[in-house]
Scaffold this active site. Structure first.
Site, PDB file in Angstrom:
ATOM      1  N   HIS A 122       0.940  -1.202  -0.143  1.00 30.14           N
ATOM      2  CA  HIS A 122       0.116  -0.004  -0.116  1.00 30.14           C
ATOM      3  C   HIS A 122       0.930   1.380  -0.038  1.00 30.14           C
ATOM      4  CE1 HIS A 122      -2.894   2.936   1.347  1.00 30.14           C
ATOM      5  NE2 HIS A 122      -3.766   2.117   0.938  1.00 30.14           N
ATOM      6  N   ASP A 129      -8.083  -4.511  -0.479  1.00 29.67           N
ATOM      7  CA  ASP A 129      -8.584  -5.234  -1.536  1.00 29.67           C
ATOM      8  C   ASP A 129      -8.532  -6.793  -1.385  1.00 29.67           C
ATOM      9  OD1 ASP A 129      -9.175  -2.740  -2.596  1.00 29.67           O
ATOM     10  OD2 ASP A 129      -7.338  -2.809  -4.228  1.00 29.67           O
TER      11      ASP A 129
HETATM   12  N1  ACO Z   1       3.838  -7.984  -4.097  1.00 22.22           N
HETATM   13  C1  ACO Z   1       5.486  -8.261  -4.070  1.00 22.22           C
HETATM   14  N2  ACO Z   1       6.138  -7.243  -4.051  1.00 22.22           N
HETATM   15  C2  ACO Z   1       5.678  -6.037  -3.696  1.00 22.22           C
HETATM   16  C3  ACO Z   1       4.361  -5.604  -3.810  1.00 22.22           C
HETATM   17  C4  ACO Z   1       3.542  -6.895  -3.746  1.00 22.22           C
HETATM   18  N3  ACO Z   1       2.083  -6.640  -3.785  1.00 22.22           N
HETATM   19  N4  ACO Z   1       4.394  -4.491  -3.618  1.00 22.22           N
HETATM   20  C5  ACO Z   1       5.218  -3.816  -3.352  1.00 22.22           C
HETATM   21  N5  ACO Z   1       6.343  -4.589  -3.676  1.00 22.22           N
HETATM   22  C6  ACO Z   1       7.682  -4.596  -3.661  1.00 22.22           C
HETATM   23  C7  ACO Z   1       8.281  -3.825  -5.109  1.00 22.22           C
HETATM   24  O1  ACO Z   1       8.535  -5.263  -5.883  1.00 22.22           O
HETATM   25  C8  ACO Z   1       9.453  -3.263  -4.323  1.00 22.22           C
HETATM   26  O2  ACO Z   1      10.431  -4.098  -4.290  1.00 22.22           O
HETATM   27  P1  ACO Z   1      12.020  -3.895  -4.582  1.00 22.22           P
HETATM   28  O3  ACO Z   1      12.404  -2.753  -3.487  1.00 22.22           O
HETATM   29  O4  ACO Z   1      12.723  -5.019  -4.355  1.00 22.22           O
HETATM   30  O5  ACO Z   1      11.904  -3.231  -5.967  1.00 22.22           O
HETATM   31  C9  ACO Z   1       9.081  -2.759  -3.051  1.00 22.22           C
HETATM   32  O6  ACO Z   1       8.104  -3.637  -2.569  1.00 22.22           O
HETATM   33  C10 ACO Z   1       8.491  -1.351  -2.995  1.00 22.22           C
HETATM   34  O7  ACO Z   1       7.548  -1.032  -3.956  1.00 22.22           O
HETATM   35  P2  ACO Z   1       6.965   0.196  -4.210  1.00 22.22           P
HETATM   36  O8  ACO Z   1       6.132   0.144  -5.629  1.00 22.22           O
HETATM   37  O9  ACO Z   1       8.064   1.399  -4.317  1.00 22.22           O
HETATM   38  O10 ACO Z   1       5.923   0.311  -2.953  1.00 22.22           O
HETATM   39  P3  ACO Z   1       4.773   1.300  -2.894  1.00 22.22           P
HETATM   40  O11 ACO Z   1       4.468   1.119  -1.632  1.00 22.22           O
HETATM   41  O12 ACO Z   1       4.817   2.476  -3.906  1.00 22.22           O
HETATM   42  O13 ACO Z   1       3.519   0.628  -3.877  1.00 22.22           O
HETATM   43  C11 ACO Z   1       1.432  -0.199  -4.442  1.00 22.22           C
HETATM   44  C12 ACO Z   1       2.179   0.495  -3.397  1.00 22.22           C
HETATM   45  C13 ACO Z   1       1.449   0.384  -5.882  1.00 22.22           C
HETATM   46  C14 ACO Z   1       0.208  -0.330  -3.991  1.00 22.22           C
HETATM   47  C15 ACO Z   1       2.129  -1.689  -4.517  1.00 22.22           C
HETATM   48  O14 ACO Z   1       2.220  -2.167  -3.313  1.00 22.22           O
HETATM   49  C16 ACO Z   1       1.392  -2.679  -5.431  1.00 22.22           C
HETATM   50  O15 ACO Z   1       1.647  -2.808  -6.643  1.00 22.22           O
HETATM   51  N6  ACO Z   1       0.583  -3.634  -4.951  1.00 22.22           N
HETATM   52  C17 ACO Z   1      -0.228  -4.640  -5.645  1.00 22.22           C
HETATM   53  C18 ACO Z   1      -1.438  -3.739  -5.997  1.00 22.22           C
HETATM   54  C19 ACO Z   1      -2.476  -3.747  -5.086  1.00 22.22           C
HETATM   55  O16 ACO Z   1      -2.582  -4.423  -4.444  1.00 22.22           O
HETATM   56  N7  ACO Z   1      -3.254  -2.591  -5.068  1.00 22.22           N
HETATM   57  C20 ACO Z   1      -4.225  -2.103  -4.183  1.00 22.22           C
HETATM   58  C21 ACO Z   1      -3.666  -1.080  -3.274  1.00 22.22           C
HETATM   59  S1  ACO Z   1      -4.869  -0.930  -1.903  1.00 22.22           S
HETATM   60  C22 ACO Z   1      -5.894   0.215  -2.510  1.00 22.22           C
HETATM   61  O17 ACO Z   1      -5.419   0.958  -3.340  1.00 22.22           O
HETATM   62  C23 ACO Z   1      -7.089   0.740  -2.023  1.00 22.22           C
END
Ligand code: ACO
Length: 360
Positions: free
Chosen positions: A264, A317
């Site tokens: 998130h 979600d």
């Molecule tokens: N699964 C596996 N790895 C993840 C996930 C995930 N769901 N989310 C983040 N990471 C990892 C990334 O690969 C990254 O790893 P790295 O540093 O080795 O490259 C690290 O965590 C940081 O990722 P960011 O994208 O910078 O984290 P951010 O906090 O900005 O991302 C986001 C948030 C976009 C929601 C992301 O977690 C994601 O894409 N999740 C999956 C989609 C999802 O469930 N969205 C719903 C969000 S809830 C809502 O909107 C109400």
């Protein structure tokens, strides 16, 4: 720009930019806390109804019995759509439900006797109207696109019960409706996110309330915002059975992908909204004789546990999507349900923008 002036600091995506104070919600992403108007989301999700939350967010405190009756009547009296809206929905039968919602949101101003008055009282009145009528728009479109007759709203039913009733034509099991009620509570407000910000930008120009709400709904549609709510069941179907969950998580992690329903932008511990639908998802899966869906999701949650230390934790979600799926709600209605829930949050953000407004 004068060459001697310091270079302006660009904050792409407005990351770490604060535009205003808000009393409507408080979010602590490190502690996993979400508070609406001083009340913890855990108490609200387990003890309140969506009708109470609508009142709480828009008016500032929980209603007493009389106030609750009044808001209930106001919401029920605003559920009907007129024939102009019905005909637009018919003409958009094959469009994405969010396109229908966006168009109807704009059109609602035409049937409002006082759409341009941006006073607090009028904005609240319109806010209640929009909260009440959006479920009817979503359900009517859903029925028409499936070649079914729209179902008239039923005043004997709560907001959540009536929505499920208008979708299926059957009075829902109160326990199922309670899950949707909880889901609406959990999604009702979340500070100045992209769609609330869009509503605030429109409001800051002193545009009318319907314009602000149309901007919010348009912004919510995108896959990086509300659209993210469409992925969890896809992976569950792909995994197929609980034994495959471990391999699935390992494969996604190795390829640098994202497991949907985890991570998130704000919460770096468990999203406080996530746990409230877990038990309901289990009950629904068992009731339908499909316990495998809950088992797969639980295994994915277990195998993602090692990543929690890095802040990649279960989000709202994850369990809400399984509830929608198990209730037979199609995937393209997941974002519209988010929109139905978030209306009171938009209303309060617009009201706060108008209070001491500065053009954004
Ligand atoms: N699964 C596996 N790895 C993840 C996930 C995930 N769901 N989310 C983040 N990471 C990892 C990334 O690969 C990254 O790893 P790295 O540093 O080795 O490259 C690290 O965590 C940081 O990722 P960011 O994208 O910078 O984290 P951010 O906090 O900005 O991302 C986001 C948030 C976009 C929601 C992301 O977690 C994601 O894409 N999740 C999956 C989609 C999802 O469930 N969205 C719903 C969000 S809830 C809502 O909107 C109400």
């Amino acid at each position: 720009m004068n060459e001697r002036e310091p270079k302006p600091e660009i904050k792409k995506g407005l990351k770490n930019v604060y535009i205003d104070k808000t009393k409507s919600s408080f979010i602590d992403g490190k502690q996993g806390k979400l508070i609406y108007r001083g009340y913890n989301i855990h108490d609200l999700a387990s003890k309140s109804t969506f009708e109470e939350i609508v009142y709480l967010l828009i008016n500032g405190d929980l209603p007493d019995k009389e106030e609750l009756n009044k808001i209930d009547l106001e919401l029920k009296s605003n559920r009907q759509i007129n024939k102009e809206i019905l005909s637009v929905i018919q003409s958009m039968k094959n469009s994405h439900p969010m396109d229908v919602l966006r168009t109807c949101m704009s059109l609602l101003s035409a049937s409002d006797s006082n759409p341009d008055d941006i006073s607090i009282e009028n904005a609240k009145r319109i806010g209640f109207r929009i909260t009440a009528i959006l479920p009817t728009i979503v359900a009517t479109h859903h029925r028409l696109r499936n070649g079914q007759q729209p179902i008239q709203p039923n005043d004997q039913l709560t907001h959540a019960e009536n929505f499920l009733y208008m979708l299926s034509g059957e009075i829902p099991d109160p326990r199922d409706a309670k899950l949707i009620d909880k889901d609406l509570i959990l999604h009702a407000e979340h500070g100045v996110n992209a769609s609330s910000f869009a509503a605030r930008v429109a409001a800051s120009t002193r545009a009318d309330f319907y314009s602000s709400m149309t901007a919010a709904i348009s912004t919510l549609k995108g896959p990086l915002h509300g659209g993210a709510a469409e992925g969890v069941m896809k992976i569950t179907l792909e995994i197929g059975n609980e034994e495959n969950a471990s391999d699935y998580v390992a494969k996604v992690r190795q390829s640098g992908g994202r497991v949907m329903g985890f991570g998130h932008a704000v919460y770096k511990v468990e999203d406080p909204r996530a746990r409230h639908l877990r038990e309901g998802s289990k009950r629904l899966a068992e009731k339908l004789g499909q316990p495998q869906w809950f088992q797969i999701l639980s295994k994915v949650e277990d195998h993602m546990q090692p990543y929690a230390e890095r802040g990649i934790c279960v989000n709202v979600d994850f369990w809400s999507e399984s509830v929608y799926y198990l209730l037979g709600i199609p995937e393209d209605l997941f974002i519209p349900i988010f929109a139905l829930a978030r209306v009171p949050g938009y209303v309060v953000q617009v009201l706060e923008q108008q209070d001491g407004n500065m053009l954004i």
